[in-house]
Design a protein around this motif. Sequence first.
Motif, mmCIF file in Angstrom:
data_model
loop_
_atom_site.group_PDB
_atom_site.id
_atom_site.type_symbol
_atom_site.label_atom_id
_atom_site.label_comp_id
_atom_site.label_asym_id
_atom_site.label_seq_id
_atom_site.Cartn_x
_atom_site.Cartn_y
_atom_site.Cartn_z
ATOM 1 N N ARG A 284 0.830 -1.215 0.000
ATOM 2 C CA ARG A 284 0.000 0.000 0.000
ATOM 3 C C ARG A 284 0.856 1.253 0.000
ATOM 4 N NH1 ARG A 284 -3.399 -3.347 3.493
ATOM 5 N NH2 ARG A 284 -2.332 -2.525 5.312
ATOM 6 N N THR A 285 1.954 1.201 0.721
ATOM 7 C CA THR A 285 2.864 2.345 0.735
ATOM 8 C C THR A 285 3.332 2.649 -0.686
ATOM 9 O OG1 THR A 285 3.652 1.767 2.945
ATOM 10 C CG2 THR A 285 5.028 3.237 1.653
ATOM 11 N N LYS A 286 3.667 1.607 -1.401
ATOM 12 C CA LYS A 286 4.142 1.788 -2.782
ATOM 13 C C LYS A 286 3.039 2.355 -3.665
ATOM 14 C CE LYS A 286 7.756 -1.757 -2.935
ATOM 15 N NZ LYS A 286 8.090 -3.112 -3.454
ATOM 16 N N ILE A 287 1.855 1.816 -3.495
ATOM 17 C CA ILE A 287 0.739 2.303 -4.302
ATOM 18 C C ILE A 287 0.540 3.796 -4.063
ATOM 19 C CG2 ILE A 287 -1.769 2.248 -4.571
ATOM 20 C CD1 ILE A 287 -1.657 -0.773 -4.012
ATOM 21 N N ILE A 288 0.509 4.181 -2.822
ATOM 22 C CA ILE A 288 0.300 5.584 -2.487
ATOM 23 C C ILE A 288 1.414 6.439 -3.063
ATOM 24 C CG2 ILE A 288 0.250 7.239 -0.576
ATOM 25 C CD1 ILE A 288 -1.182 5.039 1.067
ATOM 26 N N LEU B 68 -8.925 6.913 0.989
ATOM 27 C CA LEU B 68 -7.597 7.445 0.749
ATOM 28 C C LEU B 68 -7.336 7.606 -0.741
ATOM 29 C CD1 LEU B 68 -5.744 5.385 3.456
ATOM 30 C CD2 LEU B 68 -6.320 7.816 3.510
ATOM 31 N N VAL B 69 -8.125 6.940 -1.555
ATOM 32 C CA VAL B 69 -7.986 7.080 -3.002
ATOM 33 C C VAL B 69 -9.348 7.300 -3.640
ATOM 34 C CG1 VAL B 69 -5.918 5.620 -3.144
ATOM 35 C CG2 VAL B 69 -8.182 4.585 -3.344
ATOM 36 N N LEU B 70 -9.309 7.891 -4.812
ATOM 37 C CA LEU B 70 -10.522 8.087 -5.593
ATOM 38 C C LEU B 70 -10.429 7.230 -6.838
ATOM 39 C CD1 LEU B 70 -10.722 11.986 -5.411
ATOM 40 C CD2 LEU B 70 -12.018 10.320 -4.058
ATOM 41 N N VAL B 71 -11.559 6.753 -7.329
ATOM 42 C CA VAL B 71 -11.570 5.960 -8.552
ATOM 43 C C VAL B 71 -12.393 6.666 -9.601
ATOM 44 C CG1 VAL B 71 -11.548 3.558 -9.213
ATOM 45 C CG2 VAL B 71 -12.263 4.196 -6.913
ATOM 46 N N GLU C 101 -2.375 10.312 -11.383
ATOM 47 C CA GLU C 101 -3.453 9.342 -11.475
ATOM 48 C C GLU C 101 -2.956 8.176 -12.318
ATOM 49 O OE1 GLU C 101 -8.008 10.195 -12.627
ATOM 50 O OE2 GLU C 101 -6.629 10.195 -14.319
ATOM 51 N N MET C 102 -3.337 6.979 -11.946
ATOM 52 C CA MET C 102 -2.884 5.809 -12.698
ATOM 53 C C MET C 102 -3.933 4.710 -12.726
ATOM 54 S SD MET C 102 0.985 5.316 -11.305
ATOM 55 C CE MET C 102 1.468 4.077 -12.479
ATOM 56 N N CYS C 103 -3.908 3.912 -13.802
ATOM 57 C CA CYS C 103 -4.807 2.781 -13.869
ATOM 58 C C CYS C 103 -4.157 1.584 -13.176
ATOM 59 C CB CYS C 103 -5.162 2.438 -15.305
ATOM 60 S SG CYS C 103 -3.777 1.756 -16.226
ATOM 61 N N SER D 189 -6.511 7.841 -7.911
ATOM 62 C CA SER D 189 -5.735 9.019 -7.529
ATOM 63 C C SER D 189 -5.860 9.214 -6.016
ATOM 64 C CB SER D 189 -6.261 10.257 -8.259
ATOM 65 O OG SER D 189 -7.639 10.432 -7.961
ATOM 66 N N LEU D 190 -4.956 10.017 -5.478
ATOM 67 C CA LEU D 190 -5.005 10.267 -4.045
ATOM 68 C C LEU D 190 -6.192 11.160 -3.725
ATOM 69 C CD1 LEU D 190 -1.295 10.772 -3.000
ATOM 70 C CD2 LEU D 190 -2.747 8.761 -2.827
ATOM 71 N N GLY D 191 -6.935 10.789 -2.712
ATOM 72 C CA GLY D 191 -8.161 11.508 -2.442
ATOM 73 C C GLY D 191 -8.083 12.461 -1.281
ATOM 74 N N ASP D 192 -6.955 12.468 -0.599
ATOM 75 C CA ASP D 192 -6.923 13.233 0.636
ATOM 76 C C ASP D 192 -5.622 14.007 0.757
ATOM 77 O OD1 ASP D 192 -8.335 12.907 3.658
ATOM 78 O OD2 ASP D 192 -6.283 13.620 3.591
ATOM 79 N N ASN D 193 -5.742 15.219 1.236
ATOM 80 C CA ASN D 193 -4.543 16.043 1.355
ATOM 81 C C ASN D 193 -3.697 15.706 2.579
ATOM 82 O OD1 ASN D 193 -4.756 17.543 -0.987
ATOM 83 N ND2 ASN D 193 -6.257 18.918 -0.044
ATOM 84 N N HIS D 194 -4.342 15.186 3.599
ATOM 85 C CA HIS D 194 -3.581 14.810 4.788
ATOM 86 C C HIS D 194 -2.506 13.784 4.431
ATOM 87 C CE1 HIS D 194 -6.309 16.987 7.200
ATOM 88 N NE2 HIS D 194 -7.327 16.180 7.048
#
Lengths: 114, 114
Positions: free
Chosen positions: A42-46, A82-85, A53-55, A95-100
């Motif tokens: 998950r760390t890598k994905i983030i 934590l992510v948006l689809v 944004e990536m598929c 894509s990342l969904g949160d600024n925190h």
Amino acid sequence: MAAVKTDDKPKSKGAEVAERMPKDEILYDVAELFKVFGDTTRTKIICALFESEMCVQDLTEAVGMTQSAVSHQLRILRHFNLVLVRRRGKSSFYSLGDNHVKKIFALAMEHTLE
Amino acid sequence: MAAVKTDDKPKSKGAEVAERMPKDEILYDVAELFKVFGDTTRTKIICALFESEMCVQDLTEAVGMTQSAVSHQLRILRHFNLVLVRRRGKSSFYSLGDNHVKKIFALAMEHTLE
DNA sequence: ATAATATATGAATTATTGCTCACATGTTCA
DNA sequence: TGAACATGTGAGCAATAATTCATATATTAT
């Protein structure tokens, strides 16, 4: 005048601190959030999503795991908002969904690198 | 003139991103750090230490676990340099050793509470 | 409709990890 | 020195979680 001595036990320091702590429920949720960050896949994905944004296919390559493993972890990231689809044809773009998230990661990096 | 066509494969987006990511070793360490935060007992210990330095007994009361469980988790926190120990007579006093910790927790709280 | 491609997911397996129990270590005091 | 107290730790067990494998769902093109 002096207060009548009642039988209230002298609260221990531990008990006092316990009273002032955030509710268990909140602490539990915070731990849950950290748990989500606490897995290499998950760390890598983030981290990959920091770039853009990536598929799923690209993510799979970027993190070097099987598509299935990545999808399973994406489900968890989704669940924690934590992510948006975004579905586009056959592909799902994440894509990342949160600024925190970025801030938290930056601090963790700092700590790790010192 | 047009470049001679060489046989270098067109790098996929996934491969490109992979190249720009932090080294595996670093990402692994970051995940490890988050993993440390990702346990309720440790979260509670850290939270308690926000208030003040405390000995193991008080911590044990504050988090509501056995002394053994707390000691085991303190060992982990020590290993990651997240807490400091000061021996005073029979007791060991623990305190937060890192400033990043508070910031990271604050952000995690923010995310959790929204 | 069928094939091809992309993603999602259930079940089983394996690997982690946290807790308990028993006991070791370390410190103070009589 | 020996008893009492505070903390630390190894081993085993139980619970949790991550990966793999097989397959389901969804979309596009022929």
